[in-house]
Design a protein around this motif. Structure first.
Motif, PDB file in Angstrom:
ATOM      1  N   SER A  78     -12.211  81.834  53.439  1.00 58.84           N
ATOM      2  CA  SER A  78     -10.677  81.186  54.368  1.00 58.84           C
ATOM      3  C   SER A  78     -10.343  80.085  53.094  1.00 58.84           C
ATOM      4  CB  SER A  78     -11.667  80.756  55.794  1.00 58.84           C
ATOM      5  OG  SER A  78     -11.760  78.998  55.244  1.00 58.84           O
ATOM      6  N   GLY A  79     -10.588  79.702  52.503  1.00 57.69           N
ATOM      7  CA  GLY A  79      -9.723  79.146  51.315  1.00 57.69           C
ATOM      8  C   GLY A  79     -10.209  79.136  49.790  1.00 57.69           C
ATOM      9  N   ASP A  80      -9.990  78.493  49.229  1.00 54.69           N
ATOM     10  CA  ASP A  80     -10.395  77.325  48.015  1.00 54.69           C
ATOM     11  C   ASP A  80     -12.146  77.114  47.936  1.00 54.69           C
ATOM     12  OD1 ASP A  80     -10.496  77.527  45.253  1.00 54.69           O
ATOM     13  OD2 ASP A  80      -9.993  75.971  44.896  1.00 54.69           O
ATOM     14  N   GLY A  81     -13.222  77.954  48.124  1.00 50.74           N
ATOM     15  CA  GLY A  81     -13.754  77.130  48.139  1.00 50.74           C
ATOM     16  C   GLY A  81     -14.113  76.775  49.897  1.00 50.74           C
ATOM     17  N   THR A  82     -13.899  77.340  50.967  1.00 51.39           N
ATOM     18  CA  THR A  82     -13.865  77.435  52.054  1.00 51.39           C
ATOM     19  C   THR A  82     -14.631  78.815  52.903  1.00 51.39           C
ATOM     20  OG1 THR A  82     -13.176  75.241  51.891  1.00 51.39           O
ATOM     21  CG2 THR A  82     -13.435  75.744  54.255  1.00 51.39           C
ATOM     22  N   GLY A  90     -26.029  78.759  61.869  1.00 58.62           N
ATOM     23  CA  GLY A  90     -25.798  78.343  60.988  1.00 58.62           C
ATOM     24  C   GLY A  90     -23.661  77.458  60.808  1.00 58.62           C
ATOM     25  N   PRO A  91     -23.250  75.970  60.633  1.00 62.19           N
ATOM     26  CA  PRO A  91     -22.508  75.781  60.464  1.00 62.19           C
ATOM     27  C   PRO A  91     -21.243  76.690  60.720  1.00 62.19           C
ATOM     28  CG  PRO A  91     -23.213  75.853  58.728  1.00 62.19           C
ATOM     29  CD  PRO A  91     -24.546  76.264  59.582  1.00 62.19           C
ATOM     30  N   ASP A  92     -20.220  76.090  61.926  1.00 61.00           N
ATOM     31  CA  ASP A  92     -19.477  76.816  61.805  1.00 61.00           C
ATOM     32  C   ASP A  92     -17.871  76.900  61.029  1.00 61.00           C
ATOM     33  OD1 ASP A  92     -19.735  77.310  64.391  1.00 61.00           O
ATOM     34  OD2 ASP A  92     -18.457  75.876  64.842  1.00 61.00           O
ATOM     35  N   THR A  93     -18.716  75.906  59.274  1.00 63.31           N
ATOM     36  CA  THR A  93     -17.878  76.182  58.176  1.00 63.31           C
ATOM     37  C   THR A  93     -18.381  76.001  57.505  1.00 63.31           C
ATOM     38  OG1 THR A  93     -16.679  73.795  58.101  1.00 63.31           O
ATOM     39  CG2 THR A  93     -15.128  76.067  59.011  1.00 63.31           C
ATOM     40  N   ILE A  94     -18.556  76.529  55.960  1.00 64.80           N
ATOM     41  CA  ILE A  94     -19.070  75.902  54.738  1.00 64.80           C
ATOM     42  C   ILE A  94     -18.400  75.313  53.947  1.00 64.80           C
ATOM     43  CG2 ILE A  94     -21.705  76.565  55.316  1.00 64.80           C
ATOM     44  CD1 ILE A  94     -21.099  79.247  53.560  1.00 64.80           C
ATOM     45  N   SER A  95     -18.198  74.880  53.150  1.00 69.40           N
ATOM     46  CA  SER A  95     -17.935  74.608  51.782  1.00 69.40           C
ATOM     47  C   SER A  95     -18.651  73.671  50.562  1.00 69.40           C
ATOM     48  CB  SER A  95     -16.937  72.966  52.254  1.00 69.40           C
ATOM     49  OG  SER A  95     -16.134  72.695  51.199  1.00 69.40           O
ATOM     50  N   ARG A  96     -17.939  74.369  49.987  1.00 65.53           N
ATOM     51  CA  ARG A  96     -18.349  73.588  48.148  1.00 65.53           C
ATOM     52  C   ARG A  96     -18.428  72.132  47.605  1.00 65.53           C
ATOM     53  NH1 ARG A  96     -14.235  76.075  44.017  1.00 65.53           N
ATOM     54  NH2 ARG A  96     -12.493  74.871  44.750  1.00 65.53           N
TER      55      ARG A  96
END
Length: 105
Positions: A78-82, A90-96
């Motif tokens: 959904s975005g840069d690293g997201t 699992g979690p709704d979002t994951i991010s670097r």
């Protein structure tokens, strides 16, 4: 029977290629069946069709309901690293920037 690709052995790398159906138990051919020229078998990636082909797997992986039913989790960028979850646990979002810990699963 598998379809094998053979190549005529020449001084340069531009030998004629041809295909032959052969039993897996048969030894590889050493001579061209028509001309008698020396040949070698060309190794190629296996070709698997049916429900395991790339096109069929792409359709299967695109079906979110089926993935969820089979217990998979799918995230979409959904975005840069997201990434946002579209199906599964699992979690709704994951991010670097915020790695997922085992407790989040």
């Amino acid at each position: 029977m598998p379809l094998y690709v053979y190549e005529v052995i020449t001084d340069d790398d531009s030998g004629e290629q041809f295909e032959i159906f052969q039993s897996m138990a048969e030894e590889p051919l050493k001579q061209h069946p028509e001309t008698g020229l020396p040949i070698r078998r060309v190794f190629q990636a296996p070709n698997i069709g049916g429900k395991w082909s790339d096109s069929a797997m792409g359709k299967s992986a695109a079906d979110d309901k089926k993935l969820g039913r089979l217990g998979f989790t799918k995230y979409v960028k959904s975005g840069d690293g997201t990434y946002e979850k579209t199906v599964g646990k699992g979690p709704d979002t994951i991010s670097r920037d915020a790695p997922v810990s085992p407790g989040d699963l």
